[in-house]
Structure formats: C-alpha cells, structure tokens
Design an enzyme around this catalytic site. Structure first.
Site, PDB file in Angstrom:
ATOM      1  N   HIS B  85       0.852  -1.193   0.000  1.00  0.00           N
ATOM      2  CA  HIS B  85       0.000   0.000   0.000  1.00  0.00           C
ATOM      3  C   HIS B  85       0.882   1.235   0.000  1.00  0.00           C
ATOM      4  CE1 HIS B  85      -3.365   2.649   0.877  1.00  0.00           C
ATOM      5  NE2 HIS B  85      -2.534   3.286   1.684  1.00  0.00           N
ATOM      6  N   ARG B 171     -15.931  11.117   8.036  1.00  0.00           N
ATOM      7  CA  ARG B 171     -14.750  11.935   8.377  1.00  0.00           C
ATOM      8  C   ARG B 171     -14.594  13.075   7.383  1.00  0.00           C
ATOM      9  NH1 ARG B 171     -10.223   7.802   8.009  1.00  0.00           N
ATOM     10  NH2 ARG B 171      -8.881   9.614   8.304  1.00  0.00           N
ATOM     11  N   SER B 186      -8.108   2.927   8.618  1.00  0.00           N
ATOM     12  CA  SER B 186      -8.752   2.932   7.311  1.00  0.00           C
ATOM     13  C   SER B 186      -7.895   2.190   6.289  1.00  0.00           C
ATOM     14  CB  SER B 186      -8.992   4.377   6.866  1.00  0.00           C
ATOM     15  OG  SER B 186      -9.567   4.396   5.584  1.00  0.00           O
ATOM     16  N   LYS B 190      -8.951  -2.324   5.041  1.00  0.00           N
ATOM     17  CA  LYS B 190      -9.204  -2.805   3.681  1.00  0.00           C
ATOM     18  C   LYS B 190      -8.164  -3.828   3.260  1.00  0.00           C
ATOM     19  CE  LYS B 190      -9.365   1.503   2.660  1.00  0.00           C
ATOM     20  NZ  LYS B 190      -9.547   2.897   2.157  1.00  0.00           N
TER      21      LYS B 190
END
Lengths: 438, 438
Positions: B85, B171, B186, B190
């Site tokens: 990521h 948010r 967050s 995922k």
C-alpha cells in the site's frame, strides 16, 4: 466573502482558532435550518468540548441560538423585564415565591422554566401540581399576562430558541453535555429570547448541584455573567449552597405549599432568605431599587403586606389553576401513604445528601429518570431535621409521602444513605457562597 | 456484562480512557449496522481526533472495520498473500509493475487499490486507461484470478470493510480526516480484508505527500506497522521521497506506458529502483527469498527474463484489457494537443514541486477534485528534466498533453509555479528515506 465549507469551519475550531461571529451564526442557524447536518453539528460540539469558546464566540453562539427562533418584545411596556435562572437543585422552589414578589415590586417577569430531570426538580412540574394550572403558554399568552399582571410562568415553546432544543438533544446522545460554554449558551439563549433587561443567575454548588465545588461553580457563573453582558443583557450571579436540600419540602405539591408559606412571611429560613436575596438582585438590576438593602426591604414589605401572595393568587387564577389552594393547601394532591425515616444513632446530623434525597423523590415517582416519565405530584419528602441538628436514635429525620410500596423501598434506601450522623456538627456551607457581578 | 450506552462510550474516549476491544467492536460494528447513529459516530471520531487510540485500541478498531464485511480467504492456496500500500503521491505507478513482479516470484497478490483524489493519482484510474481493462471485480473474480495467475488488481467492493467506507465518508464531512489512528485503521482494514500474510507500506514524504516531513511520516509508518502486526499481519514500511514526482510520466495512460518500460528493464531509474526495493520487501515478508539481497536479485531476474512482463500481459487480458498495449503503447489513449513548459532562466532545477504537478494533472482533467469527477486518461505531464539538473533558459522542463485550452492554461500556471531554478543544485532527498520493520 463566502463562508468556508462546514467541514472547514469544524476544522478551524478543532485546530484551536476562534470562529468569527458571522461563522458561528452561519453554523448555529444552519443547525436550525438543516443546512448543517446533525453529524456535522455533533463533530462541532465535540470540538467545542475540547477547544472551548472564548467570550466573543460564546456571546455570538448564544445570540445565534436566541435568534434561531422568535423572541419576545415589549413595545410600550413600563417596568424592566428581569428574570432569574437556577442551575438546578433539590428542593429549589425559589422561583415560585420569587416571581410574584418581583412583579409586585414593579418588575416584569416573563419567566420561562424547565422540567425536572434526574435528581433535580423542575418549576413547571411543581406548578402543575396546582389543580388546573397550565404551563404550556403561547408567546402571546406570556406577553399578555406580563402586561396585565406583571408575571407569567411557562415552559419553553417550540418557537423559542429551536437551535438550542436541537443542539441539546444532540449533546445528550453524543457525550457533549459537560461543556461550560455549551451549558452557558443553552441557559442564556432561552432566557435572552424573553427580551430581558437583566438576568439573575443562581448557580448551585454541592453534591445536589451540577457543579460539585465552589471553584467550578464560580467558573460557570463568571462565564454566564460575562456572556450575558456581552450579549447585551446585564447579569449577576449568586453561588448558593446545594449540599443539602433547600427548605423542608422536596417533591411537587409539598413545595407549592412551602412556597405559599414563604409568601405568607413564614416557611423555612433558608428558602425565605434566598428568595429575598434573589429578589433584591432582580430589583437592583431592574432599577426598581437603588441598593441591595433598599431592595431587600422592598421585597420583604411585599410579603408583609400580603401583596406578593395576592399577586401569586392572580398568577394561579390567570394560568387556569385553582386559586383556593393559596388559602387551603389541603386542596393540593397528596399521596395516600406515609412513613418516617429515623435517625439510626445518637449524634449530630452531618449530612442530608441533596443528590440522594433528589434521587429518592425520583424513585417515589415525583421526578423523572428520563424526559418521557410522568410525575406523581403528591409524593415527596419532608426534611424534619436539617444538617447541624443534634439528633437522638429513632428521631424522625424525614417523613415520606408515597403511593407505591415498591417505589417507597427504593426511596427509603436512598434516604437512609443520605443520612450521616457524627459526634459533632460539621462546618456548614453558607447559604450564599459568593456573588459575581461582572 | 452489558455494554455502557453509546453516549457513555463516547464520553469514556472523550475523557481519555482506553476503550476495551469489545467496546470498540460494539461501536464500529454498530456504525455498519446502524445501531450507532451517524451523529454519534461523528462525535466519537472527533473524540478520537483529540484523544487518539493506543496500539491495542487501534488494532481492535482495525479488526472491527475489517470484520464489518466479507474477508477473502484462501483455502489450499500455496504461496504467501502479500500486498503493498502506498499513502499516495504524484507519478506513483509503482503498483503496476510491482504486482506482476511479485506474482512472478511466487507470491499471491490480491491487490485492492483506490482511485485518485486531489493531487494524488490512483492505480485504478491508470489501469482503466488500458482499453477494456475492468477494475470493478467481485470478490470471487479476485480470488479466482489470484489462484490462476497469482495476481488481481481491483477496486474496493461494497462488501469489503463497509464500516470503513461509512466512517471515511463521515470523516470527510466532519473535519476528522487528519487523525493518525483513523488513517491507519482505514488503510489497514481494507488490506487486512484481503486475507494477507504480510503487507509492505510505502509511506510517502514531501510536498506531494500527505506527510510533509520525515518525522510525521515516520510516526505514521510506525503506527501502521505496529497495528498491522498486532492485528496479525506482519508488515514493513519504507519511507520514500515525494518532494518531486516519481518517474517522468504523471497522468494515466502515460504512467501505464512508463510501467511497461520498467517491466522491460528500462524506465526512469527512480521508478525502477523503488519497484525492486518494494518487491524485495514483499518477497522477504512472504518467505519467497531469505534476504533482501536475494530478493532483489529474484525481482530483477523476473524483469530481465521478460517473465514479469508476460505476467502483466496475462493480468491485462484476464481483466478484459487489450493486451496489445504491452507491445504497442500507441494503442493507449492520448490527448490531441501538446505544449512544452520551458525553463525561465539558466541555472539548476532545484524543485519540481510534486504537489503542484499533481494539481496540474487534475487541472488538465487527468485527476479528480471531487470523487464524482471523471478522468480524461490521455492528458498528462512528462517531466523532461529532474531536480538537480543544470538547465538553460528556454529548455523544455515539462511536455504537456491536453485536450482543452482553458484547462491547459490552469495547468500551465501550476507547472510554471512548480519550477524553481537556483544557482546550485539543492541537496536531494534520498529516494528511500527510512525503513520501519517493527
């Protein structure tokens, strides 16, 4: 200049910057109109919890809440409009003798009060124990009563400070009740909507009050007075004792009876004294007297002559209540069963814990655990011995009027817990702990 | 033990206490199921903004978000599932060559990526510039592709971590985006829903990144690695430079072309180097190599033999894309108009501000100012001279492909602003600033 977006304004407060009055108005009016979503309002409230509001922001917030709905106006009315607000306590029926005294001494008193919740009682609930008495007055009914008899005692209407109603409901479910500026703006917005010339604040201190110690009560009082003044309403606050119940009656109908006794020149000394002290502050604020000493004398005279009682009788009649209760308190509702709570040992009564006595009244059915609860007006507690008294084992401390034996059991336990007996009297908090006049 | 009420739990966090894992699960799952109202979630998010979450709370929050929806599972699949990521940057197309390299070296890569927003581009948008390429894969399509060709590149589905989707949307409108623990949960929820054996994090540092300086990037990376490990997923983070765009192509189709060049053993040195460095971390985490040195060699070999490019061709074909683009990049869409941006003076290029180049791509139509914007895949910017280079006045710094002259004007201004020329090269941030392996 267009406003920053709502999230940008929330972030501005979150990061510790002061919002401008125009930004605050945009936010608060937006809550009332629905252009600020409830979740945005909730995030803003939590940011205010952490960051606070400075005096300018607080005055703007208060005025925006006031201006989210109708406000009372008083064209051509002689006499200053002055009201009193208490932060809530146990046995606090002061508004009931106070409003007619102030009206009798020349003030105009458009008093909009609240209902009891939790351990604190509510003026509206007490008044409604008078058979027929109506507190749900329209704005027009309030203004015409004040014009004609100088006083009205009603509840908040849907059109007064609706933003406060929405924000308060939101605070209750989002963990944002305990914020001094949010408390201040909620109190003041409703009072300022009455179109006042002055406001006297009774900020309670002690175990039966929202503020448990004098320091935090003083902080709240200071912010209340400063914000009211910045918002254009002169204000004075008294810090007063709420470690034990005020007076002898805690309930609803029994507090009306005690209020009438005060208007007759009798009643418990603490209730009589605080009534006159608060009346004096109102009279000076409203320029109906030149000094607190003169004002006290004026208030006492209205009691001694019977004029204040007469004004109360008019108030009761005007709002649909049975005025005969003024002379015949036995016409007030009363619960069928009675029981005493007795001293468990010899000694000095060192505490009659106000918070626990208040919860006992709720347990008996005379208060509300949640807003949808209904009130049983005839149940209640009489305090027969006040803190400081020497007591003997078996002596009656409280008398209880109740309807339901199961509820009585819960109340009895709380009342027994409220009693502390020691070898010597403990130093008592003075009735009036302090005064803040800005 | 029954849970405290939602307002009590909000107050607990508000007042600085740690919530238990069970309380956090109750809250987060409650958001997904609707038993926690959006305004309560908003107040909680703001309380978390101010109070933070400790490592245990953060792991519980992340797992609860993961478990609010489906998770991928991999019965009988050989080969470790490892993903990467990036916190987002300009010109960051690394995932596109990286995923096929990692798959070719024996890993299973169920890569779920995001779309671009603001100045940062998105892997999905870039992939969709390949004619026919589908990124909206179902969970079954992802798992079958990973089983058969070792890699899938899709977008978040509605059934993966729905609590994250709801909380992120909240948010965004309540000023609570900028919270490290909320960002961490967050990102991780995922990724953890992919059923990973390990995760490599590329935390960008610089003017084109969410974290502008190495200290704050290091804090974010440290919390990401710690929370992933506590949640049962071994993780490593690299801190990498994002003060200038990565590589030479910024846009969508042109970044696919650059990615293919890297898979052919060419491409800009920074893109090639970072791709191999991240591949090596993935391979070591997935035990496909014993050391970072061995892993680098393995990754490079997959490029040199053409096997990684072949794997990419399979990926494109499997997801409906035209595999001919791999050999004929001219089949990628391209905008009709071209213009150069030139050096305004002689000297050394001291900055090609990544944030401004990113915004220029958005202005041209190649990115999104808001999530509902559509992407023009053929527009973009080529960086012809990188920071540190000596340049002469009038020399081309950027080439721009555009469709709309009005949009070009906005982009041109931003690109001109991104250029700084000085008398000497300024010290460059190294490509890899740091490494956090827990």
């Amino acid at each position: 200049v267009p406003f920053p977006s709502i999230p940008e304004l929330i972030k501005k407060k979150r990061d510790g910057a002061a919002l401008t009055p125009a930004e605050i108005e945009h936010l608060v009016i937006g809550v009332a109109r629905g252009s600020v979503e409830s979740y945005q309002a909730a995030a803003l409230l939590m940011a205010v919890f952490f960051r606070g509001l400075d005096d300018t922001e607080l005055a703007a917030w208060t005025l925006a809440m006031r201006d989210s709905g109708r406000t009372l106006d008083w064209p051509g009315v002689a006499g200053a409009r002055i009201d009193k607000h208490s932060t809530g306590g146990v046995g606090d029926k002061i508004s009931i003798p106070l409003a007619p005294i102030a009206a009798e001494c020349g003030l105009r008193v458009p008093m909009i009060s609240g209902r009891g919740l939790g351990h604190t009682g509510g003026t509206l609930d007490k008044l409604e124990s008078i058979p027929g008495f109506r507190t749900q007055l329209s704005i027009d009914e309030i203004t015409s009563a004040v014009r004609e008899i100088g006083v009205a005692m009603g509840g908040q209407t849907a059109d007064l400070a609706p933003a406060d109603k929405m924000l308060y409901a939101l605070r209750d479910v989002t963990g944002t009740v305990e914020s001094i500026p949010l408390i201040v703006s909620s109190i003041l917005s409703k009072k300022l909507a009455e179109g006042l010339d002055g406001l006297v604040l009774d900020v309670k201190v002690g175990n039966g009050a929202f503020m448990k110690d004098a320091d935090s009560a003083r902080k709240l009082a200071t912010r209340l007075v400063a914000a009211a003044r910045l918002a254009g309403c002169p204000a004075v606050a008294l810090l007063t004792a709420m470690d034990a119940p005020l007076g002898e009656a805690c309930g609803n109908a029994n507090e009306i009876e005690e209020s009438i006794a005060v208007l007759r020149g009798g009643g418990p000394p603490d209730v009589a004294e605080l009534t006159v002290a608060l009346a004096a502050e109102m009279l000076v604020l409203g320029r109906a007297a030149g000094s607190l000493g003169d004002a006290r004398a004026l208030a006492k005279r209205s009691i001694d002559t019977g004029a204040a009682l007469e004004r109360f009788r008019k108030l009761v009649a005007r709002q649909g209540g049975d005025p005969r209760v003024v002379d015949e308190p036995s016409r007030l509702p009363t619960a069928p069963l009675r029981a005493p709570i007795k001293a468990p040992s010899d000694g000095f009564l060192t505490s009659a814990h106000a918070g626990k006595v208040g919860l006992a009244v709720v347990a008996l059915g005379g208060g509300r655990g949640k807003t949808s609860d209904t009130i049983d007006p005839g149940v209640g507690v009489w305090i027969r011995r006040k803190p400081g008294a020497r007591v003997a084992r078996g002596e009656v401390i409280y008398d209880v009027a109740y309807r339901d034996p199961g509820r009585f059991e819960v109340g009895r336990r709380l009342l027994e817990e409220s009693i502390e007996i020691g070898p010597a009297p403990s130093p008592a908090m003075p009735l009036i702990v302090g005064r803040i006049d800005g």
